[in-house]
Design an enzyme around this catalytic site. Structure first.
Site, PDB file in Angstrom:
ATOM      1  CB  CYS A  79      -0.924  -0.028   1.218  1.00 64.20           C
ATOM      2  SG  CYS A  79      -1.820   1.503   1.512  1.00 64.20           S
ATOM      3  CB  CYS A  82       0.233   2.065   4.048  1.00 61.54           C
ATOM      4  SG  CYS A  82      -1.445   1.408   3.885  1.00 61.54           S
TER       5      CYS A  82
END
Length: 326
Positions: A79, A82
């Site tokens: 991700c 993230c």
């Protein structure tokens, strides 16, 4: 381990007063236990960011949330957002100096936790305070927004649940004993009355709980715990003898009847339909005048107390009420 005692869907938690009392008691017990063990219970800055999995969730998140707000960062290696958000949260965890604990959960390795929290996409950030879970934000939010959210979280945790955080010692070795920061505080002047109110709630004596909270507010009108408890106990007292079917029918048949709409709004809130309750009363304010309009407005303000001023749904409803009035 499956998370327990958490409000996952934003429904009003009518046991919040009891949870607050229990959280305060647990925090005090943790401080006392640390004192008995002869240490200040300080943690190192490295201990403010922890990796959590399903096996350790109850110990590392639920139990710790009785001492300090736990912010959960759901992330994954693949991700990209993230990778932008996580370092900011980790830096802020250290900067906030023990006022919250950051728990990082890898969703690829902990699918069950992801499902239990209802995470639809990552990054997603939640908090757990005294065993109660609430969503904070989703996506790579800006640092200013993150700080504002964290400030609100730590304020609510301290005011409502008595959680003042962890003692951080830069010289402490990582992995040391964690405990709440301050020394054990003496009992406040109203603790016995607040405890009596909680016991009355446990026993189903709603009228007794109302009286106990009112007694606290006579001497201490600004007591936040008593205000919240009184609002919730009064709500439960109002609805306990209602016939839900009849109340719903009356509200549908008489849309301009303020009392019918007020009763239905109480049921809405007890059922967790917060926005429906607020919207119903705002519509009633718009449709009515005089005493009926004022009754709907005042009940709406009472329901704001039940939900809590920090809830974004309350802020939105306050704005809508202002538009309806002016």
């Amino acid at each position: 381990m499956q998370p327990r005692n958490m409000s996952m869907s934003g429904v009003v938690d009518l046991a919040a007063v009891k949870a607050a009392q229990e959280a305060k008691a647990k925090a005090e017990q943790a401080r006392a236990e640390a004192a008995r063990q002869g240490g200040a219970g300080a943690v190192s800055p490295a201990d403010l960011v922890i990796d959590v999995d399903e096996a350790g969730f109850e110990r590392d998140v639920l139990q710790r949330s009785a001492e300090v707000p736990v912010v959960i960062d759901f992330w994954a290696e693949w991700c990209q957002p993230c990778k932008q958000l996580s370092p900011v949260l980790e830096r802020l965890a250290v900067e906030y100096d023990g006022r919250f604990l950051l728990a990082k959960i890898d969703v690829d390795a902990n699918q069950m936790l992801m499902q239990q929290f209802g995470v639809q996409g990552i990054p997603a950030v939640f908090a757990v305070v005294a065993g109660q879970a609430l969503p904070l934000f989703q996506g790579a939010a800006g640092e200013a927004q993150i700080r504002q959210t964290l400030d609100q979280l730590v304020a609510v945790a301290e005011q409502r649940f008595g959680l003042t955080g962890l003692t951080v010692d830069p010289d402490a070795e990582p992995g040391g004993r964690t405990a709440a920061a301050p020394a054990e505080e003496p009992a406040g002047p109203h603790d016995a009355l607040l405890e009596a109110a909680v016991q009355a709630l446990d026993a189903g004596d709603l009228a007794g709980a109302v009286r106990a909270y009112q007694n606290v507010l006579v001497d201490d009108p600004g007591n936040l715990e008593a205000k919240l408890g009184l609002a919730q106990a009064e709500l439960l007292l109002r609805v306990q003898d209602m016939d839900p079917q009849q109340v719903r029918k009356d509200a549908a048949d008489r849309p301009k009847d303020a009392q019918a709409q007020i009763a239905a709004a109480d049921l809405d809130l007890v059922g967790g339909h917060v926005e429906d309750a607020f919207g119903r009363l705002i519509d009633t304010v718009q449709r009515t005048a005089g005493d009926e309009r004022d009754a709907a407005r005042l009940r709406l303000l009472e329901l704001f107390e039940v939900v809590g001023s920090e809830d974004p749904r309350v802020a939105a409803a306050r704005r809508a009420l202002a538009r309806a009035l002016f």
